[in-house]
Write an enzyme that holds these catalytic residues in place. Structure first.
Site, PDB file in Angstrom:
ATOM      1  CB  SER A  43      79.737   3.114  42.608  1.00  0.00           C
ATOM      2  OG  SER A  43      79.250   3.819  41.368  1.00  0.00           O
ATOM      3  CG  ASP A  81      84.608   7.861  41.443  1.00  0.00           C
ATOM      4  OD1 ASP A  81      85.158   8.650  41.450  1.00  0.00           O
ATOM      5  OD2 ASP A  81      84.163   6.970  41.857  1.00  0.00           O
ATOM      6  CD  GLU A 176      77.542   8.849  48.526  1.00  0.00           C
ATOM      7  OE1 GLU A 176      78.130   9.748  47.510  1.00  0.00           O
ATOM      8  OE2 GLU A 176      76.904   7.914  48.037  1.00  0.00           O
TER       9      GLU A 176
HETATM   10  O1  KIV Z   1      81.104   5.738  42.431  1.00  0.00           O
HETATM   11  C1  KIV Z   1      79.869   6.677  42.252  1.00  0.00           C
HETATM   12  O2  KIV Z   1      79.153   5.942  41.944  1.00  0.00           O
HETATM   13  C2  KIV Z   1      80.692   7.576  42.986  1.00  0.00           C
HETATM   14  C3  KIV Z   1      78.561   8.298  43.031  1.00  0.00           C
HETATM   15  C4  KIV Z   1      78.032   7.648  44.057  1.00  0.00           C
HETATM   16  C5  KIV Z   1      78.528  10.127  43.474  1.00  0.00           C
HETATM   17  O3  KIV Z   1      80.519   8.271  44.001  1.00  0.00           O
END
Ligand code: KIV
Length: 258
Positions: A43, A81, A176
């Site tokens: 994000s 991520d 989500e």
């Molecule tokens: O990238 C992110 O912030 C996420 C959240 C929305 C869980 O994956």
């Protein structure tokens, strides 16, 4: 914070507080607020880079921000991520995950039902957080920012995917924008720690995007967000209030759920 500590929290019924974090200053601030987990989310494409979606975020970006968060956090568990394309094959996912672990990630998160990649990562000692429901890297395939699992067939598919990911070895699962009842069922029927964002109050923990919960974005925020800066004297107080609200179950409520 260790993986076993987090799993014990699920067993005890203690809520897990998670917030996205992209740099050392906020990592320290979150830690001082009692945060359990920091998610270095892709994000950051929207929050920091001004992009419309997460698709342009690179592994180099993720390595950079994970290193910053790790420098500022001494106790929080750090999840990073795997950005779009970096987990296109299991072998690629392993190389990408190693790059994130080398700079301080304790766990990596990947979107969708990538059970082969999960098995390979876990087999190589890298804990995995899966991500189902609305998966931002598939925004075009999903046709926009929409709640997933509303009808019986799509709800069944999410439940089946969750069970497959559990069997593959995922320890945590972000849910989500799914109906609260579906998230409750997955939370009860699997051993994974479920972390909800727009998934109702029954998940084992909650996550929000830092910039959303600080109300930094102008305009209308998604239904599942609460602006914790409203009524707070400082960012530190807003983040502490978020942790408290997650822990005592006053966030999220039905008004933040689907
Ligand atoms: O990238 C992110 O912030 C996420 C959240 C929305 C869980 O994956």
């Amino acid at each position: 914070m260790k993986l076993a500590d987090l799993l014990a929290m699920k067993t005890r019924g203690e809520k897990i507080a998670v917030l996205t974090c992209y740099d050392a200053s906020f990592a320290t601030l979150c830690e001082n607020a009692g945060m359990d987990v920091l998610l270095v989310g892709d994000s950051l494409g929207m929050a920091l880079q001004g992009a419309k979606d997460t698709l342009g975020v690179t592994l180099t970006d993720m390595v950079y921000h994970t290193r910053l968060v790790s420098a500022g956090a001494k106790q929080c568990y750090i999840v990073a991520d795997l950005p779009y394309g970096s987990d296109a094959t299991p072998a690629l996912a392993l190389n990408s995950a190693r790059a994130l672990v080398e700079v301080g990630a304790h766990m990596v998160k990947l979107e969708g039902n990538k059970t082969d990649a999960v098995r390979l990562l876990v087999g190589n000692g890298i804990p995995v957080c899966a991500h189902l429901g609305f998966t931002p890297q598939s925004v075009h395939e999903l046709g926009g920012y929409k709640v997933q699992g509303r009808d019986a067939e799509s709800a069944r598919k999410i439940l089946d995917d969750a069970i497959a990911l559990e069997w593959a070895g995922a320890a945590m699962l972000v849910l989500e924008m799914v109906p609260a009842a579906l998230a409750a069922r997955i939370s009860h029927e699997t051993s994974m720690m479920t972390i909800g964002i727009g998934a109702g109050p029954s998940c084992n923990g909650q996550v929000l995007v830092l910039h959303d919960m600080l109300g930094i974005y102008p305009g209308k925020s998604p239904r599942f967000v609460r602006n914790f800066m409203a009524g707070a004297d400082s960012i530190q107080m807003a983040v502490s209030n978020y942790v408290r609200a997650v822990k005592n179950g006053t966030f999220p409520t039905a008004e933040h759920s689907f």
